[in-house]
Design an enzyme around this catalytic site. Sequence first.
Site, PDB file in Angstrom:
ATOM      1  CG  ASP A  31       9.856   1.864   5.883  1.00  0.00           C
ATOM      2  OD1 ASP A  31       9.016   1.121   5.354  1.00  0.00           O
ATOM      3  OD2 ASP A  31      10.312   1.495   6.642  1.00  0.00           O
ATOM      4  N   GLY A  94       5.540 -10.991   1.563  1.00  0.00           N
ATOM      5  CA  GLY A  94       6.273 -10.378   2.404  1.00  0.00           C
ATOM      6  C   GLY A  94       5.620  -9.092   2.937  1.00  0.00           C
ATOM      7  CG  HIS A 101       2.242  -0.607   3.169  1.00  0.00           C
ATOM      8  ND1 HIS A 101       1.522  -1.751   3.979  1.00  0.00           N
ATOM      9  CD2 HIS A 101       3.184  -1.275   3.019  1.00  0.00           C
ATOM     10  CE1 HIS A 101       1.952  -2.770   4.029  1.00  0.00           C
ATOM     11  NE2 HIS A 101       3.344  -2.576   3.516  1.00  0.00           N
ATOM     12  CG  HIS A 103       7.119  -0.559   0.365  1.00  0.00           C
ATOM     13  ND1 HIS A 103       7.851  -0.584   1.328  1.00  0.00           N
ATOM     14  CD2 HIS A 103       6.112  -1.703   0.552  1.00  0.00           C
ATOM     15  CE1 HIS A 103       7.424  -1.645   2.268  1.00  0.00           C
ATOM     16  NE2 HIS A 103       6.312  -1.986   1.921  1.00  0.00           N
TER      17      HIS A 103
HETATM   18  P1  AMP Z   1       5.344  -4.640   4.672  1.00  0.00           P
HETATM   19  O1  AMP Z   1       6.597  -5.712   4.764  1.00  0.00           O
HETATM   20  O2  AMP Z   1       5.155  -4.364   2.946  1.00  0.00           O
HETATM   21  O3  AMP Z   1       4.306  -4.812   5.267  1.00  0.00           O
HETATM   22  O4  AMP Z   1       6.219  -3.282   4.970  1.00  0.00           O
HETATM   23  C1  AMP Z   1       5.740  -2.577   6.152  1.00  0.00           C
HETATM   24  C2  AMP Z   1       6.782  -1.368   6.185  1.00  0.00           C
HETATM   25  O5  AMP Z   1       6.357  -0.626   7.203  1.00  0.00           O
HETATM   26  C3  AMP Z   1       8.209  -1.707   6.754  1.00  0.00           C
HETATM   27  O6  AMP Z   1       9.131  -1.545   5.651  1.00  0.00           O
HETATM   28  C4  AMP Z   1       8.487  -1.162   7.977  1.00  0.00           C
HETATM   29  O7  AMP Z   1       9.632  -0.676   8.171  1.00  0.00           O
HETATM   30  C5  AMP Z   1       7.254  -0.069   8.081  1.00  0.00           C
HETATM   31  N1  AMP Z   1       6.726   0.496   9.234  1.00  0.00           N
HETATM   32  C6  AMP Z   1       6.489  -0.402  10.170  1.00  0.00           C
HETATM   33  N2  AMP Z   1       5.945   0.481  11.390  1.00  0.00           N
HETATM   34  C7  AMP Z   1       6.060   1.595  10.862  1.00  0.00           C
HETATM   35  C8  AMP Z   1       5.874   2.895  11.516  1.00  0.00           C
HETATM   36  N3  AMP Z   1       5.326   3.155  12.941  1.00  0.00           N
HETATM   37  N4  AMP Z   1       6.397   4.008  10.879  1.00  0.00           N
HETATM   38  C9  AMP Z   1       6.648   3.941   9.664  1.00  0.00           C
HETATM   39  N5  AMP Z   1       7.035   2.738   9.087  1.00  0.00           N
HETATM   40  C10 AMP Z   1       6.612   1.682   9.500  1.00  0.00           C
END
Ligand code: AMP
Length: 115
Positions: A31, A94, A101, A103
Amino acid sequence: MEDSIFAQFARGELRPDKVRFENDEMLAFDDINPAAPVHILIIPKEPIASVAELTEAQAGIVSRMVYRAKLLAEELGIAESGYRVSFNVGKDGGQIVPYLHLHLMGGSHSWRDRQ
Ligand code: AMP
């Protein structure tokens, strides 16, 4: 389905900064804004917007993503101390990036209360 940076990762058009695992059906990467000492995201290469959009035929990939999270947790040394595996679903869940994806978060106790 709306396009997103994760869809571009899945199509191979962009590369995440730090890839942890890749095969024909999934990609795991760090992340970019980690909420825990270990914070990895696992995405399917087949485009799926969220758990809410999942079909029965796609359920198998999700179980293999969870299994991959378990293996990565072992590789990264957080299996014994414990970790979180989660999906954010939709606005109230959230979910910011409109691409499924998982986490994987762990590595200490201090981050948990911020979630
Ligand atoms: P969500 O809130 O579940 O949609 O989480 C999206 C996650 O994607 C967040 O923890 C962000 O920090 C992460 N994120 C966004 N853009 C990128 C990227 N280019 N590379 C890696 N992680 C990312």
